[in-house]
Design an enzyme around this catalytic site. Structure first.
Site, mmCIF file in Angstrom:
data_model
loop_
_atom_site.group_PDB
_atom_site.id
_atom_site.type_symbol
_atom_site.label_atom_id
_atom_site.label_comp_id
_atom_site.label_asym_id
_atom_site.label_seq_id
_atom_site.Cartn_x
_atom_site.Cartn_y
_atom_site.Cartn_z
ATOM 1 N N ARG A 294 0.799 -1.226 0.116
ATOM 2 C CA ARG A 294 0.006 0.092 -0.027
ATOM 3 C C ARG A 294 0.943 1.326 0.057
ATOM 4 N NH1 ARG A 294 -3.459 2.561 4.687
ATOM 5 N NH2 ARG A 294 -5.020 3.642 3.347
ATOM 6 N N HIS B 88 0.544 4.540 -2.425
ATOM 7 C CA HIS B 88 0.173 5.931 -1.906
ATOM 8 C C HIS B 88 1.248 6.756 -2.412
ATOM 9 C CE1 HIS B 88 -3.149 5.477 1.123
ATOM 10 N NE2 HIS B 88 -3.279 4.514 0.013
ATOM 11 N N ASN C 120 -3.690 8.603 5.328
ATOM 12 C CA ASN C 120 -2.449 8.261 5.577
ATOM 13 C C ASN C 120 -1.967 7.968 6.953
ATOM 14 O OD1 ASN C 120 -1.783 7.850 2.815
ATOM 15 N ND2 ASN C 120 -0.458 9.330 2.836
ATOM 16 N N HIS D 160 -6.389 -5.859 -2.089
ATOM 17 C CA HIS D 160 -7.001 -5.839 -0.900
ATOM 18 C C HIS D 160 -7.097 -7.309 -0.514
ATOM 19 C CE1 HIS D 160 -8.757 -1.532 -0.795
ATOM 20 N NE2 HIS D 160 -7.334 -1.536 -0.835
ATOM 21 N N ASP E 206 -10.073 -8.998 3.263
ATOM 22 C CA ASP E 206 -10.517 -9.989 2.352
ATOM 23 C C ASP E 206 -10.680 -11.225 3.701
ATOM 24 O OD1 ASP E 206 -11.031 -11.973 0.643
ATOM 25 O OD2 ASP E 206 -8.652 -12.354 0.223
HETATM 26 C C1 HEM Z 1 -9.339 1.266 -5.571
HETATM 27 C C2 HEM Z 1 -9.243 2.132 -4.769
HETATM 28 C C3 HEM Z 1 -8.562 2.083 -3.306
HETATM 29 C C4 HEM Z 1 -9.225 2.384 -2.133
HETATM 30 C C5 HEM Z 1 -10.554 3.565 -2.114
HETATM 31 C C6 HEM Z 1 -8.488 1.974 -1.237
HETATM 32 C C7 HEM Z 1 -8.670 2.312 0.094
HETATM 33 C C8 HEM Z 1 -7.964 1.583 1.399
HETATM 34 C C9 HEM Z 1 -8.467 1.447 2.561
HETATM 35 C C10 HEM Z 1 -9.483 2.766 2.982
HETATM 36 C C11 HEM Z 1 -7.684 0.908 3.266
HETATM 37 C C12 HEM Z 1 -7.985 0.837 5.013
HETATM 38 C C13 HEM Z 1 -6.827 1.511 5.539
HETATM 39 C C14 HEM Z 1 -7.157 1.803 6.903
HETATM 40 O O1 HEM Z 1 -8.425 1.368 7.074
HETATM 41 O O2 HEM Z 1 -6.377 1.963 7.775
HETATM 42 C C15 HEM Z 1 -6.924 0.088 2.460
HETATM 43 C C16 HEM Z 1 -5.894 -0.625 2.887
HETATM 44 C C17 HEM Z 1 -5.174 -1.226 2.042
HETATM 45 N N1 HEM Z 1 -4.916 -0.881 0.715
HETATM 46 FE FE1 HEM Z 1 -6.375 0.085 -0.600
HETATM 47 N N2 HEM Z 1 -7.338 1.364 -1.765
HETATM 48 C C18 HEM Z 1 -7.601 1.271 -3.002
HETATM 49 C C19 HEM Z 1 -6.590 0.645 -3.818
HETATM 50 C C20 HEM Z 1 -5.562 -0.035 -3.363
HETATM 51 C C21 HEM Z 1 -4.340 -0.481 -4.360
HETATM 52 C C22 HEM Z 1 -4.452 -0.214 -5.732
HETATM 53 C C23 HEM Z 1 -3.768 -1.121 -3.543
HETATM 54 C C24 HEM Z 1 -2.428 -1.982 -3.988
HETATM 55 C C25 HEM Z 1 -2.187 -2.565 -5.187
HETATM 56 C C26 HEM Z 1 -4.145 -1.054 -2.339
HETATM 57 C C27 HEM Z 1 -3.591 -1.957 -1.349
HETATM 58 C C28 HEM Z 1 -3.969 -1.880 0.092
HETATM 59 C C29 HEM Z 1 -3.405 -2.842 1.221
HETATM 60 C C30 HEM Z 1 -2.239 -3.661 0.642
HETATM 61 C C31 HEM Z 1 -4.430 -2.451 2.473
HETATM 62 C C32 HEM Z 1 -3.884 -2.797 3.858
HETATM 63 C C33 HEM Z 1 -2.728 -2.347 4.353
HETATM 64 C C34 HEM Z 1 -2.450 -2.754 5.820
HETATM 65 O O3 HEM Z 1 -2.980 -3.768 6.234
HETATM 66 O O4 HEM Z 1 -1.494 -2.030 6.321
HETATM 67 N N3 HEM Z 1 -5.329 -0.337 -2.393
HETATM 68 N N4 HEM Z 1 -7.182 0.838 1.092
#
Ligand code: HEM
Ligand code: NAG
Ligand code: NAG
Ligand code: NAG
Ligand code: NAG
Ligand code: NAG
Ligand code: NAG
Length: 330
Positions: free
Chosen positions: A58, A62, A90, A196, A241
């Site tokens: 992630r 970002h 962030n 995700h 997931d």
């Molecule tokens: C499509 C639009 C996307 C939205 C709206 C989105 C939104 C979010 C949100 C809200 C979270 C949770 C953050 C939290 O609650 O602290 C998250 C986590 C995450 N996102 Fe996305 N995301 C998007 C696309 C992506 C993409 C393109 C990737 C990488 C290829 C990605 C990888 C991740 C990962 C791996 C997490 C978990 C991080 C952790 O556990 O530390 N996301 N995302």
């Protein structure tokens, strides 16, 4: 005199070697062990903390969506352009900064003289790109080729965060606008959203889904509500997931994310909008179906979209700098 003109010549040679394009061989002479060091650093971090694979994946996303893949996300609160780390979306959410700082130290220590006599060799932006590539590998997912030679920005951009990072309350049109604006097509977008398949989200980002939306699996919602009440518990975590493996393994990179969308088990609003179980197939529904029925199709689309992401407006040649410490400009 002689030695200083010699170093001028050397610097000129090094600068000429830094072509204005990314390449897979960029560090072959100056730091041949760089990739191995980065990959080992990620493997160790993930061994200590399974979630770190998700967090570093992630972090790269970002970074790349804001000003391009230039490590602007790593700059600390004193940076020109503001503090991306502290920005909404962030702050309290992005993780792994200390892992990247440690890898940076370990990598610079193995770079070669005389190259390393003139300062740091491996950019923080390249470290992020190589680290992110390692994350799915560490969780049994796909890999891809990463080109190198990105340089680091001297400033961040908090204003670009709001404009460029997609929010979890967006629908398909909003998500599409965000990804099309970066040169991605719909297949890339749905595949990337499959990032995700690993990681966690905070209650405040999915509460609306649990209490206000009807297209959510009841069993799934009931289970999640225990740890995400209508008020309070904002930072309580749930797996993005809900893996279908027995026992469930949220740290496994697979296509269960798409299978789950088909039974209305998307955790975020921005996920479930990709699949409407009651309507005739739309553009994203077909892609979700394809990835749900073929993990190989998902892996291959994810890999090519990630390779595309890693190439978003890099600084190259003499642009920017190679930081000594990833959180502060030189
Ligand atoms: C499509 C639009 C996307 C939205 C709206 C989105 C939104 C979010 C949100 C809200 C979270 C949770 C953050 C939290 O609650 O602290 C998250 C986590 C995450 N996102 Fe996305 N995301 C998007 C696309 C992506 C993409 C393109 C990737 C990488 C290829 C990605 C990888 C991740 C990962 C791996 C997490 C978990 C991080 C952790 O556990 O530390 N996301 N995302
Ligand atoms: C951020 O960088 C500045 C400049 O080096 C430094 O003075 C400051 O202590 C750093 N902040 C943190 C939280 O490390
Ligand atoms: C995505 O955006 C492009 C460019 O604006 C547009 O042509 C396309 O129809 C959009 N697709 C969806 C599903 O919104
Ligand atoms: C649910 O929707 C209502 C009405 O739109 C809104 O006021 C409320 O804040 C929403 N609740 C959540 C948790 O999103
Ligand atoms: C909801 O989830 C439960 C438990 O996983 C499952 O048995 C059921 O079939 C799902 N319902 C729908 C409508 O997909
Ligand atoms: C799914 O599509 C149907 C038919 O277009 C529509 O009535 C319904 O509101 C959609 N559901 C969601 C959750 O978007
Ligand atoms: C979308 O872009 C990918 C590259 O990431 C490409 O392989 C694929 O063919 C494109 N799909 C469409 C429908 O244009």
């Amino acid at each position: 005199m002689a030695s200083s003109s010699l170093s001028v010549v050397l610097i000129l040679c090094l600068a000429a070697a830094a072509s204005a394009q990314l390449s897979t061989t960029f560090y072959d002479k100056s730091c041949p062990l760089a990739l191995e060091k980065i990959q080992n650093g990620v493997a160790t971090a993930v061994k200590n903390d399974r979630r770190m694979a998700a967090s570093l994946l992630r972090m790269h996303f970002h970074d790349c969506f804001v000003q391009g893949c230039d490590a602007s996300v790593l700059l600390n609160e004193t940076s020109v352009g503001g503090n991306e780390r502290g920005a909404f979306g962030n702050v309290g959410s992005l993780r792994g900064f200390e892992v990247i700082e440690q890898i940076k130290k370990d990598v610079e220590a193995v770079c070669k003289k005389p190259y390393s006599n003139h300062g740091p060799i491996v950019s923080c932006a390249d470290i992020l790109a190589v680290a992110a590539r390692r994350c799915p590998v560490a969780t049994h997912g796909p890999s891809w080729e990463v080109k190198l030679g990105r340089r680091d920005s001297t400033m961040a951009s908090v204003t670009q965060i709001d404009q460029n990072l997609p929010a979890p309350f967006l629908g398909v049109a909003g998500l599409n606008a965000s990804f099309v604006g970066k040169g991605f097509n719909l297949t890339d977008m749905v595949a990337l959203s499959g990032g995700h398949t690993i990681g966690m989200a905070q209650c405040q980002n999915f509460r609306g889904r649990l209490y206000n939306e009807s297209n959510i699996n009841t069993t799934y919602a009931t289970k999640l509500k225990f740890n995400c009440p209508q008020s309070g518990g904002n930072t309580n975590l749930a797996p993005l997931d809900d893996d279908t493996t027995i026992p469930p393994n949220p740290d496994l990179f697979n296509n269960d994310y798409f299978i789950n969308l088909q039974s209305e088990k998307g955790l975020l609003h921005s996920e479930q909008v990709l699949y409407n179980a009651t309507a005739a197939a739309g553009a994203t529904e077909d892609i979700v179906k394809a990835f749900a029925s073929s993990q190989a199709a998902f892996f291959s689309a994810f890999a090519s979209a990630m390779a595309k992401m890693a190439n978003l407006s890099p600084l190259t040649g003499s642009q920017g700098q190679v930081r000594s410490v990833c959180s502060i400009p030189n």
